[in-house]
Scaffold this motif. Sequence first.
Motif, PDB file in Angstrom:
ATOM      1  N   ARG A 153      60.182  25.728  39.667  1.00 12.18           N
ATOM      2  CA  ARG A 153      60.247  26.644  38.520  1.00 12.18           C
ATOM      3  C   ARG A 153      58.832  26.969  38.054  1.00 12.18           C
ATOM      4  O   ARG A 153      57.877  26.227  38.305  1.00 12.18           O
ATOM      5  CB  ARG A 153      61.118  26.102  37.400  1.00 12.18           C
ATOM      6  N   ILE A 154      58.743  28.102  37.366  1.00 13.37           N
ATOM      7  CA  ILE A 154      57.460  28.549  36.802  1.00 13.37           C
ATOM      8  C   ILE A 154      57.536  28.387  35.292  1.00 13.37           C
ATOM      9  O   ILE A 154      58.540  28.777  34.677  1.00 13.37           O
ATOM     10  CB  ILE A 154      57.204  30.043  37.133  1.00 13.37           C
ATOM     11  N   LEU A 155      56.470  27.814  34.708  1.00 12.93           N
ATOM     12  CA  LEU A 155      56.304  27.851  33.254  1.00 12.93           C
ATOM     13  C   LEU A 155      55.256  28.902  32.962  1.00 12.93           C
ATOM     14  O   LEU A 155      54.131  28.807  33.472  1.00 12.93           O
ATOM     15  CB  LEU A 155      55.815  26.493  32.740  1.00 12.93           C
ATOM     16  N   ALA A 156      55.605  29.892  32.168  1.00 15.75           N
ATOM     17  CA  ALA A 156      54.660  30.974  31.892  1.00 15.75           C
ATOM     18  C   ALA A 156      54.224  30.931  30.436  1.00 15.75           C
ATOM     19  O   ALA A 156      55.029  30.649  29.540  1.00 15.75           O
ATOM     20  CB  ALA A 156      55.308  32.321  32.201  1.00 15.75           C
ATOM     21  N   LEU A 157      52.943  31.181  30.227  1.00 13.88           N
ATOM     22  CA  LEU A 157      52.392  31.339  28.870  1.00 13.88           C
ATOM     23  C   LEU A 157      51.512  32.573  28.949  1.00 13.88           C
ATOM     24  O   LEU A 157      50.357  32.507  29.410  1.00 13.88           O
ATOM     25  CB  LEU A 157      51.601  30.083  28.477  1.00 13.88           C
ATOM     26  N   LEU A 158      52.107  33.707  28.568  1.00 14.06           N
ATOM     27  CA  LEU A 158      51.444  34.998  28.782  1.00 14.06           C
ATOM     28  C   LEU A 158      50.812  35.499  27.487  1.00 14.06           C
ATOM     29  O   LEU A 158      50.867  34.847  26.439  1.00 14.06           O
ATOM     30  CB  LEU A 158      52.463  36.016  29.322  1.00 14.06           C
ATOM     31  N   GLY A 159      50.219  36.696  27.558  1.00 11.48           N
ATOM     32  CA  GLY A 159      49.734  37.359  26.353  1.00 11.48           C
ATOM     33  C   GLY A 159      48.504  36.717  25.737  1.00 11.48           C
ATOM     34  O   GLY A 159      48.162  36.993  24.593  1.00 11.48           O
ATOM     35  N   SER A 160      47.856  35.809  26.483  1.00 11.90           N
ATOM     36  CA  SER A 160      46.696  35.054  25.976  1.00 11.90           C
ATOM     37  C   SER A 160      47.048  34.275  24.715  1.00 11.90           C
ATOM     38  O   SER A 160      46.184  34.004  23.881  1.00 11.90           O
ATOM     39  CB  SER A 160      45.480  35.965  25.729  1.00 11.90           C
ATOM     40  N   THR A 161      48.312  33.890  24.594  1.00 14.37           N
ATOM     41  CA  THR A 161      48.721  33.058  23.451  1.00 14.37           C
ATOM     42  C   THR A 161      47.923  31.754  23.425  1.00 14.37           C
ATOM     43  O   THR A 161      47.640  31.220  22.348  1.00 14.37           O
ATOM     44  CB  THR A 161      50.245  32.773  23.542  1.00 14.37           C
ATOM     45  N   ILE A 162      47.521  31.260  24.591  1.00 13.15           N
ATOM     46  CA  ILE A 162      46.721  30.020  24.650  1.00 13.15           C
ATOM     47  C   ILE A 162      45.426  30.164  23.836  1.00 13.15           C
ATOM     48  O   ILE A 162      44.894  29.183  23.299  1.00 13.15           O
ATOM     49  CB  ILE A 162      46.406  29.639  26.129  1.00 13.15           C
ATOM     50  N   GLY A 163      44.939  31.410  23.697  1.00 15.74           N
ATOM     51  CA  GLY A 163      43.696  31.653  22.956  1.00 15.74           C
ATOM     52  C   GLY A 163      43.834  31.441  21.456  1.00 15.74           C
ATOM     53  O   GLY A 163      42.846  31.392  20.729  1.00 15.74           O
ATOM     54  N   ASN A 164      45.078  31.311  20.970  1.00 11.68           N
ATOM     55  CA  ASN A 164      45.276  31.018  19.540  1.00 11.68           C
ATOM     56  C   ASN A 164      45.043  29.539  19.239  1.00 11.68           C
ATOM     57  O   ASN A 164      45.132  29.118  18.089  1.00 11.68           O
ATOM     58  CB  ASN A 164      46.688  31.402  19.080  1.00 11.68           C
ATOM     59  N   PHE A 165      44.783  28.778  20.283  1.00  9.23           N
ATOM     60  CA  PHE A 165      44.575  27.343  20.109  1.00  9.23           C
ATOM     61  C   PHE A 165      43.189  26.994  20.619  1.00  9.23           C
ATOM     62  O   PHE A 165      42.760  27.505  21.663  1.00  9.23           O
ATOM     63  CB  PHE A 165      45.640  26.558  20.890  1.00  9.23           C
ATOM     64  N   VAL A 166      42.517  26.132  19.893  1.00  3.57           N
ATOM     65  CA  VAL A 166      41.181  25.717  20.328  1.00  3.57           C
ATOM     66  C   VAL A 166      41.112  24.196  20.308  1.00  3.57           C
ATOM     67  O   VAL A 166      41.942  23.532  19.686  1.00  3.57           O
ATOM     68  CB  VAL A 166      40.056  26.338  19.452  1.00  3.57           C
TER      69      VAL A 166
END
Length: 332
Positions: free
Chosen positions: A164-177
């Motif tokens: 399976r693939i886990l996707a985190l799109l839209g640069s949502t990861i950039g909201n976390f530092v």
Amino acid sequence: MRATSTGQRLDITRAPLAERSTLAEDVRDGLTRPFKELVPKHLYDARGCELFDEICTLEEYYPTRTERAILTAAAADISDRTGAIELVELGAGSASKTRVLLDAIDADGRLERYVPFDIAEAVVRPTALAILGEYPELGQVHGVVGDFISDLDLIPEPATAAPRILALLGSTIGNFVGVERAALLSGITSLLRPQDRLLLGTDLVKDPAVLEAAYNDRRGVTAAFNLNLLEVINRELDGDLPVENFEHVARFESDLDWVEMRLRARAPCQARIGALNLEVDFVAGEEMRTEISAKFTPARIEDNLAAAGLEIERIYTDAGDLFALTLARPAA
Ligand SMILES: C[S@@+](CC[C@H](N)C(=O)[O-])C[C@H]1O[C@@H](n2cnc3c(N)ncnc32)[C@H](O)[C@@H]1O
């Protein structure tokens, strides 16, 4: 405790509201700091989700169309390489780009389950229902309403041993530092079996003028999205923050490689947050941070992934190097 409603092809799991909604504690903490700060996940009430979808269509907001174009070019390769039968999408929103990947997996005849996961209750069910309607051959859509910082355990176990693939799109990861980003990526790693993959969308460092334009659109949609956070607080916590006294600010902080959204008080003001029994003062020109949107370089993506026990299988980018989509696997 979790609540699940089971249909034949539709499941929705909700983290209990009391655990999911940290608005009261986040507002108390954030508004009593010397430099006031609010948590971006609270931007996404029903109105915030609508405004975000509108932002995605703006001329200045290149990330969505660029990520969609990268996905369109890469989807067949991603489906082929991974052999995935299932897609779990963190921060799925309305899943507009996700269809590109679902189409590719479907074309390979393997599409069995889609798991849209989002903090915004308003989007999970409609998204799940829309996908079910569009993909009649899809075995199941299992929506999860929860916080991907604390509720990853609500994601259903993989249906089979198939990838399976886990996707985190839209640069949502950039909201976390910092430690929060590291914790989110490590949480994702803990869900991946050797055969599974992470698909991570990241906005790349670029000309500050392009970045700042993306968060200061001429139609003022991003400003409305930002200001809506005050409406959320007023409605949910019995507040009287004077929304009209605040203006939207978005700047690229070049020493930090991130865009900061803030709300600036035009004139001094006082507000009361009734549910918290809290009085707050703002001086004229005072700015409160509402979102960080960190930008990445390929080296930073690799470092962040490596720190979470992941290694890059492939990075897909666009011709202008505006955005990157990274397929990563658990490190050997
Ligand atoms: C930047 S939008 C991206 C939406 C969509 N994936 C896209 O690429 O257009 C972030 C999404 O993540 C959700 N989100 C934000 N913080 C979250 C959290 N802590 N847990 C779960 N979802 C969250 C928001 O509700 C929103 O739908």
